[in-house]
Design an enzyme around this catalytic site. Sequence first.
Site, PDB file in Angstrom:
ATOM      1  N   SER A   1      47.252  23.575  45.547  1.00 46.14           N
ATOM      2  CA  SER A   1      46.005  24.025  44.920  1.00 46.14           C
ATOM      3  C   SER A   1      45.658  23.369  43.595  1.00 46.14           C
ATOM      4  O   SER A   1      44.617  23.662  43.016  1.00 46.14           O
ATOM      5  CB  SER A   1      46.030  25.545  44.742  1.00 46.14           C
ATOM      6  OG  SER A   1      45.938  26.186  45.998  1.00 46.14           O
TER       7      SER A   1
ATOM      8  N   SER B   1      43.038  26.318  45.672  1.00 44.43           N
ATOM      9  CA  SER B   1      42.318  27.430  45.080  1.00 44.43           C
ATOM     10  C   SER B   1      41.779  27.133  43.684  1.00 44.43           C
ATOM     11  O   SER B   1      40.955  27.890  43.163  1.00 44.43           O
ATOM     12  CB  SER B   1      43.256  28.646  45.015  1.00 44.43           C
ATOM     13  OG  SER B   1      44.376  28.370  44.184  1.00 44.43           O
TER      14      SER B   1
ATOM     15  N   LYS C   1      42.264  28.626  34.577  1.00 45.05           N
ATOM     16  CA  LYS C   1      42.065  29.218  35.893  1.00 45.05           C
ATOM     17  C   LYS C   1      42.210  30.736  35.777  1.00 45.05           C
ATOM     18  O   LYS C   1      43.098  31.233  35.071  1.00 45.05           O
ATOM     19  CB  LYS C   1      43.103  28.652  36.867  1.00 45.05           C
ATOM     20  CG  LYS C   1      42.973  29.162  38.299  1.00 45.05           C
ATOM     21  CD  LYS C   1      44.000  28.486  39.206  1.00 45.05           C
ATOM     22  CE  LYS C   1      43.904  28.992  40.633  1.00 45.05           C
ATOM     23  NZ  LYS C   1      44.851  28.303  41.531  1.00 45.05           N
TER      24      LYS C   1
END
Length: 500
Positions: free
Chosen positions: A190, A166, A83
């Site tokens: 998330s 996210s 990420k």
Amino acid sequence: MSDNKNTALHDLTVTALAARLRERQVSAVEAAQHFLARARDHQSLGAYVAVNEEATLAQARAADARIAAGTAGVLEGLPLAHKDIFVTRDFPSTAGSKMLAGYQSPFDATVVRKLAEAGAVTLGKLNCDEFAMGSANENSAVAPVGTDAPAPVRNPWDTSRIPGGSSGGSAVAVAARLAPAVTGTDTGGSIRQPASFCGITGIKPTYGRASRYGMIAFASSLDQAGPMARTAEDCALLLSTMCGPDLDRDSTSLDVPAEDYSRSLNDPIEGLRIGIPAEFFGDGLAPDVRAAVDGALKEYEKLGAKLVPISLPRTELSIPVYYIIAPAEASSNLSRFDGVKFGHRAKDYTDLVDMYKKTRAEGFGDEVKRRIMIGTYVLSHGYYDAYYLKAQKIRRMIADDFQQAFAQCDVIAGPVAPTVAWKLGEHGADPLADYLADIFTLPGSLAGLPGMSVPAGFGEGGMPVGLQLIGNYFQEARLLNAAHRLQQATDFHLRQPGGL
């Protein structure tokens, strides 16, 4: 999916691919090239925001050399992606923000370093909501690989829908078989929410288990790293590597040694007490999600587990509490992005204050500005006691509610989100609609508890539904055992989007 010699590399689980690499049935270079090609072929999903083929293949060649020399690590040669909230030396680290466009870190985040030391090969960086603020991955200000402008990440099960946020790019990369495993971060859900929306497995460990060093901060008392993959077995393997003390670098790191989370995967779960919170099954829960979750709970009963009704009475308060505490911490953490030392700086300004104003106005997106303003407000003189201090007191009560519940049960189960993934742009200019989607994940985050999402079926439009499992502190192995046993009894985690 069982491993046989005809199974494509991208259809193998982490465990199966790692075995092939160890046995030299496939080289690390071949595996890396295969996944880089898949990422190129599916750029339209918007999952990747940075690749560096030269760096990836150099890591893969080094992994092949260690395998040949008999010094392979537990993840040697395994390709994975990170990420874009973790800083990395070989890839830009932007946190999905114009504020950090092109930023190149001089060091790797601890989680990235630990996985690399175990032999993992980095494929690239994955799209995320700006500074990890969002429930849909529609807030990224960075252009995905192959595009010239920022674009939302698309759910591979239905490209007209959001993947969740996210960690949306992370979830899509696994679901679309663009990486066998990825890292994500979970502040208010998330990891769990995008895992649910994309039909994969993801786990957030106990707060402090995985180092936050090198994770670009959103809300420091909530942010936590975790793995996302297709199976609980894969997540256990990755989590064992990612966790462990990092006391010299991270003041929130727990002085608790790493463990082998795979150790009890196959233990029987007869007699396991699964708490079912009444507050998670109210009027706001969509019927299709409820049906899938109920089906998964019935499977647990068949496996010998016992369902126990419990109450988490302050569930409803978790949204206002979270959206006071998290923005307050964000307003403090993001004050460092002022154009002075790194990141974006406005071109035209008259003095230092003007530079601050223009830099932050240009560099931050709407959602980030919204949270900074909320956070600054609740921390300001005259409002601190009325909002922030009160929210912290209720946060403690929410944590106490969980402890009372765990006196009656071993794990807690329920939905991850009230609905399946919604359409891109559906929530439009209504940020509260996104916030409300976090109602079931926020309580565990505020309490710092481990939680995970496990594929549990499909709802409206054939979209995936995840079952949320929440454990008491340091009970990751128990959660993974419960998830693994469910996956041995069902095949939802093996299904994949069509056309890929």
